[in-house]
Design an enzyme around this catalytic site. Structure first.
Site, PDB file in Angstrom:
ATOM      1  N   SER A  89       0.823  -1.211   0.000  1.00  0.00           N
ATOM      2  CA  SER A  89       0.000   0.000   0.000  1.00  0.00           C
ATOM      3  C   SER A  89       0.857   1.261   0.000  1.00  0.00           C
ATOM      4  O   SER A  89       1.997   1.259   0.466  1.00  0.00           O
ATOM      5  CB  SER A  89      -0.910   0.027   1.223  1.00  0.00           C
ATOM      6  OG  SER A  89      -1.646  -1.158   1.323  1.00  0.00           O
TER       7      SER A  89
HETATM    8  N1  SAH Z   1      -0.657  -4.948   3.963  1.00  0.00           N
HETATM    9  C1  SAH Z   1       0.115  -5.233   2.786  1.00  0.00           C
HETATM   10  C2  SAH Z   1      -0.599  -4.822   1.515  1.00  0.00           C
HETATM   11  C3  SAH Z   1      -1.475  -5.905   1.109  1.00  0.00           C
HETATM   12  S1  SAH Z   1      -2.340  -5.818  -0.403  1.00  0.00           S
HETATM   13  C4  SAH Z   1       1.487  -4.629   2.827  1.00  0.00           C
HETATM   14  O1  SAH Z   1       1.807  -3.898   3.774  1.00  0.00           O
HETATM   15  O2  SAH Z   1       2.268  -4.915   1.926  1.00  0.00           O
HETATM   16  C5  SAH Z   1      -3.661  -6.896   0.056  1.00  0.00           C
HETATM   17  C6  SAH Z   1      -3.293  -8.303   0.394  1.00  0.00           C
HETATM   18  O3  SAH Z   1      -4.483  -8.971   0.763  1.00  0.00           O
HETATM   19  C7  SAH Z   1      -2.715  -9.099  -0.786  1.00  0.00           C
HETATM   20  O4  SAH Z   1      -1.475  -9.618  -0.428  1.00  0.00           O
HETATM   21  C8  SAH Z   1      -3.746 -10.211  -1.000  1.00  0.00           C
HETATM   22  O5  SAH Z   1      -3.192 -11.440  -1.390  1.00  0.00           O
HETATM   23  C9  SAH Z   1      -4.370 -10.319   0.377  1.00  0.00           C
HETATM   24  N2  SAH Z   1      -5.691 -10.954   0.414  1.00  0.00           N
HETATM   25  C10 SAH Z   1      -6.686 -10.910  -0.519  1.00  0.00           C
HETATM   26  N3  SAH Z   1      -7.735 -11.623  -0.110  1.00  0.00           N
HETATM   27  C11 SAH Z   1      -7.407 -12.149   1.111  1.00  0.00           C
HETATM   28  C12 SAH Z   1      -8.079 -12.986   2.051  1.00  0.00           C
HETATM   29  N4  SAH Z   1      -9.297 -13.459   1.820  1.00  0.00           N
HETATM   30  N5  SAH Z   1      -7.439 -13.321   3.192  1.00  0.00           N
HETATM   31  C13 SAH Z   1      -6.184 -12.867   3.444  1.00  0.00           C
HETATM   32  N6  SAH Z   1      -5.499 -12.078   2.597  1.00  0.00           N
HETATM   33  C14 SAH Z   1      -6.098 -11.724   1.443  1.00  0.00           C
END
Ligand code: SAH
Length: 256
Positions: free
Chosen positions: A99
């Site tokens: 993000s």
């Molecule tokens: N917080 C992260 C950014 C994540 S982007 C950082 O600091 O880098 C969103 C993330 O949510 C992605 O990695 C994606 O794979 C995950 N995601 C999507 N659906 C999900 C679910 N049902 N359970 C857990 N993670 C999920």
């Protein structure tokens, strides 16, 4: 005449000395404003904090301190490291993103965290948000549905010395029951409405922040507080996040 000349010499020496002192003082104060002098990205990180974080009204000292400290460039691929302190999301593989720094700061600040809090994150991704949380609170749990990302984040965070972050591969729609209840929950993928399991795993009085709404377009960043078993919600801004996949979409997608 002679007298004056000596006087002049002495005063110019004194002047040079105080200029040197001033310079030393200046370079020391610059140095102490930039932690980790041997980190080639420290200056860029400091600019990011001043311009994109403080400059956009993030005031929580704990959030500012955490983001000033954490080497965000280590959470992205080498060829993207130069952009790690720009205020936009970056790809982290598997079609996911780390993000934008301002969003990390805004979501973290909105939760009003205290040191003794236990926090659940849904969507570990690169692990950067988890690191920011771990600098502020006592214990962080993070769930990631894509196994390769979960494993990579876990290894990186371990190598950086984080001992208070626990990561698991799984569908965050179901939260992480084993360690519930949580003081705060931070969801980093967009979902149509708050998953019931997350409501159930939040403490009474606890806070949850998530991008809520149609996952294909823009969503509302919503802050909720649990009162009498239900979540009172208020929206903070319009945002755009990757969708929560798996049970939230009813696709039953596997974790590879
Ligand atoms: N917080 C992260 C950014 C994540 S982007 C950082 O600091 O880098 C969103 C993330 O949510 C992605 O990695 C994606 O794979 C995950 N995601 C999507 N659906 C999900 C679910 N049902 N359970 C857990 N993670 C999920």
């Amino acid at each position: 005449m002679q007298q004056t000349k000596t006087g002049e010499n002495i005063s110019s020496v004194l002047l040079a000395l105080s200029a040197m002192q001033l310079w030393l003082l200046f370079s020391f104060s610059v140095a102490s404003a930039l932690p980790e002098q041997n980190d080639p990205f420290a200056a860029k990180r400091h600019v990011m904090i001043e311009r994109d974080i403080k400059g956009r009204n993030i005031k929580d000292p704990a959030v500012l301190k955490a983001m000033e400290k954490i080497p965000r460039h280590l959470f992205v691929d080498k060829q993207l490291q130069d952009q790690a302190y720009e205020d936009y999301p970056l790809p982290i593989g598997a079609e996911q993103t780390i993000s934008q720094p301002y969003m990390v700061a805004l979501m973290t600040q909105s939760l009003g965290l205290r040191k003794e809090d236990k926090v659940l994150e849904i969507g570990t991704g690169s692990g950067y948000q988890a690191a920011v949380l771990a600098e502020i609170v006592q214990q962080v749990y993070s769930v990631e549905i894509i196994k390769t990302l979960a494993v990579r984040a876990e290894e990186l965070l371990k190598s950086m010395g984080y001992r208070t972050i626990k990561i698991k591969t799984g569908d965050g729609y179901q939260g992480w029951k084993e360690y519930a209840p949580y003081d705060a929950i931070l969801v980093t993928c967009a979902v149509g409405s708050i998953p019931p399991a997350l409501t159930a795993q939040l403490k009474e009085g606890g806070r949850i922040i998530l991008p809520r709404g149609d996952t294909r377009f823009l969503q509302l960043l919503v802050l909720g507080v649990k009162k009498n078993g239900t979540i009172e919600q208020k929206s903070i801004s319009t945002v755009r996040f990757v969708p929560m996949v798996g049970e939230a979409q009813g696709t039953g997608r596997s974790s590879e």
